[in-house]
Design a protein around this motif. Structure first.
Motif, PDB file in Angstrom:
ATOM      1  N   GLY A 187       0.831  -1.209   0.000  1.00  0.00           N
ATOM      2  CA  GLY A 187       0.000   0.000   0.000  1.00  0.00           C
ATOM      3  C   GLY A 187       0.858   1.249   0.000  1.00  0.00           C
ATOM      4  O   GLY A 187       0.543   2.230  -0.664  1.00  0.00           O
ATOM      5  N   ASP A 188       1.973   1.224   0.759  1.00  0.00           N
ATOM      6  CA  ASP A 188       2.880   2.364   0.784  1.00  0.00           C
ATOM      7  C   ASP A 188       3.534   2.568  -0.572  1.00  0.00           C
ATOM      8  O   ASP A 188       3.721   3.693  -1.012  1.00  0.00           O
ATOM      9  N   ASP A 189       3.914   1.465  -1.234  1.00  0.00           N
ATOM     10  CA  ASP A 189       4.519   1.570  -2.559  1.00  0.00           C
ATOM     11  C   ASP A 189       3.546   2.187  -3.554  1.00  0.00           C
ATOM     12  O   ASP A 189       3.926   3.031  -4.354  1.00  0.00           O
ATOM     13  N   LEU A 190       2.297   1.766  -3.503  1.00  0.00           N
ATOM     14  CA  LEU A 190       1.278   2.310  -4.400  1.00  0.00           C
ATOM     15  C   LEU A 190       1.053   3.787  -4.113  1.00  0.00           C
ATOM     16  O   LEU A 190       0.950   4.604  -5.036  1.00  0.00           O
ATOM     17  N   GLU A 191       1.026   4.136  -2.833  1.00  0.00           N
ATOM     18  CA  GLU A 191       0.825   5.533  -2.452  1.00  0.00           C
ATOM     19  C   GLU A 191       1.989   6.402  -2.939  1.00  0.00           C
ATOM     20  O   GLU A 191       1.776   7.504  -3.454  1.00  0.00           O
ATOM     21  N   MET A 192       3.201   5.912  -2.791  1.00  0.00           N
ATOM     22  CA  MET A 192       4.362   6.664  -3.263  1.00  0.00           C
ATOM     23  C   MET A 192       4.363   6.776  -4.786  1.00  0.00           C
ATOM     24  O   MET A 192       4.763   7.807  -5.328  1.00  0.00           O
ATOM     25  N   SER A 193       3.920   5.746  -5.471  1.00  0.00           N
ATOM     26  CA  SER A 193       3.831   5.810  -6.937  1.00  0.00           C
ATOM     27  C   SER A 193       2.898   6.929  -7.358  1.00  0.00           C
ATOM     28  O   SER A 193       3.228   7.710  -8.254  1.00  0.00           O
ATOM     29  N   TRP A 194       1.742   7.008  -6.709  1.00  0.00           N
ATOM     30  CA  TRP A 194       0.789   8.073  -7.054  1.00  0.00           C
ATOM     31  C   TRP A 194       1.358   9.449  -6.710  1.00  0.00           C
ATOM     32  O   TRP A 194       1.126  10.424  -7.414  1.00  0.00           O
ATOM     33  N   PHE A 195       2.123   9.530  -5.628  1.00  0.00           N
ATOM     34  CA  PHE A 195       2.758  10.790  -5.257  1.00  0.00           C
ATOM     35  C   PHE A 195       3.703  11.252  -6.366  1.00  0.00           C
ATOM     36  O   PHE A 195       3.666  12.407  -6.801  1.00  0.00           O
ATOM     37  N   TYR A 196       4.568  10.350  -6.842  1.00  0.00           N
ATOM     38  CA  TYR A 196       5.524  10.706  -7.885  1.00  0.00           C
ATOM     39  C   TYR A 196       4.836  10.996  -9.215  1.00  0.00           C
ATOM     40  O   TYR A 196       5.256  11.891  -9.955  1.00  0.00           O
ATOM     41  N   ILE A 197       3.785  10.272  -9.528  1.00  0.00           N
ATOM     42  CA  ILE A 197       3.030  10.550 -10.758  1.00  0.00           C
ATOM     43  C   ILE A 197       2.420  11.944 -10.685  1.00  0.00           C
ATOM     44  O   ILE A 197       2.489  12.724 -11.647  1.00  0.00           O
ATOM     45  N   GLY A 198       1.860  12.284  -9.528  1.00  0.00           N
ATOM     46  CA  GLY A 198       1.270  13.612  -9.348  1.00  0.00           C
ATOM     47  C   GLY A 198       2.309  14.710  -9.406  1.00  0.00           C
ATOM     48  O   GLY A 198       2.089  15.769 -10.015  1.00  0.00           O
ATOM     49  N   MET A 199       3.464  14.466  -8.794  1.00  0.00           N
ATOM     50  CA  MET A 199       4.521  15.467  -8.806  1.00  0.00           C
ATOM     51  C   MET A 199       5.062  15.675 -10.225  1.00  0.00           C
ATOM     52  O   MET A 199       5.264  16.817 -10.660  1.00  0.00           O
ATOM     53  N   ALA A 200       5.271  14.594 -10.960  1.00  0.00           N
ATOM     54  CA  ALA A 200       5.789  14.704 -12.330  1.00  0.00           C
ATOM     55  C   ALA A 200       4.794  15.401 -13.242  1.00  0.00           C
ATOM     56  O   ALA A 200       5.164  16.260 -14.048  1.00  0.00           O
ATOM     57  N   SER A 201       3.516  15.046 -13.111  1.00  0.00           N
ATOM     58  CA  SER A 201       2.518  15.687 -13.972  1.00  0.00           C
ATOM     59  C   SER A 201       2.361  17.158 -13.615  1.00  0.00           C
ATOM     60  O   SER A 201       2.172  17.999 -14.506  1.00  0.00           O
ATOM     61  N   GLY A 202       2.481  17.510 -12.333  1.00  0.00           N
ATOM     62  CA  GLY A 202       2.427  18.924 -11.929  1.00  0.00           C
ATOM     63  C   GLY A 202       3.594  19.719 -12.498  1.00  0.00           C
ATOM     64  O   GLY A 202       3.430  20.844 -12.980  1.00  0.00           O
ATOM     65  N   PHE A 203       4.779  19.120 -12.444  1.00  0.00           N
ATOM     66  CA  PHE A 203       5.955  19.772 -13.015  1.00  0.00           C
ATOM     67  C   PHE A 203       5.793  19.971 -14.517  1.00  0.00           C
ATOM     68  O   PHE A 203       6.089  21.035 -15.056  1.00  0.00           O
ATOM     69  N   PHE A 204       5.283  18.951 -15.203  1.00  0.00           N
ATOM     70  CA  PHE A 204       5.094  19.022 -16.650  1.00  0.00           C
ATOM     71  C   PHE A 204       4.082  20.111 -17.013  1.00  0.00           C
ATOM     72  O   PHE A 204       4.338  20.933 -17.903  1.00  0.00           O
TER      73      PHE A 204
END
Length: 150
Positions: free
Chosen positions: A92-109
């Motif tokens: 669950g933590d791995d999935l949560e961190m994946s969504w965090f990084y996806i959100g951060m990358a898309s925000g940066f883009f």
């Protein structure tokens, strides 16, 4: 009843939990509750803890707690160390961190795309931005020249 030394209730169709009062039988030296369809936690009285042979509880799949290995539902969190993490929590933590990084990358883009879009379509902002960048660059050159002269 307190002077009872042996109690064999095996292979009966008994159901329910073992009464707490059975642990008060201080003279009890032999106990057999196997194959009786009992359930719930085994009472933790002094007398019941002296029976080391776990076969006296065999055939009661719903019994739990010491001295048998099956843990009771309420005991599981207290038996587990606070720092221990189960495999499901880890996933669950791995999935949560994946969504965090996806959100951060898309925000940066999206942010970068917004800045470059504005600079592309607004000529006055583009000129102002590059003029500002040149002024900062010139400021560094002036500071560098002053350091060299001193």
């Amino acid at each position: 009843m307190k002077s009872l030394e042996s109690l064999d209730l095996s292979m009966n169709q008994l159901s329910g939990s073992i009464p707490e009062s059975i642990s008060a039988l201080s003279s009890l030296s032999h106990l057999n509750l196997s194959y009786s369809n009992l359930s719930g936690p085994i009472p933790s009285g002094n007398q019941l803890q002296t029976f080391e042979d776990t076969s006296i509880y065999e055939g009661n799949p719903e019994l739990c707690g010491p001295p048998i290995e099956k843990k009771c539902r309420g005991d599981e969190p207290s038996q587990t160390p606070a720092h221990a993490v189960s495999k499901d929590d880890d996933e669950g933590d791995d999935l949560e961190m994946s969504w965090f990084y996806i959100g951060m990358a898309s925000g940066f883009f999206v942010g970068t795309l917004g800045v470059f879009s504005v600079l592309w379509f607004k000529k006055s902002w583009r000129y102002a931005y590059f003029q500002y960048a040149e002024d900062i660059n010139d400021g560094f050159h002036v500071l560098k020249r002053k350091e060299i002269e001193e």
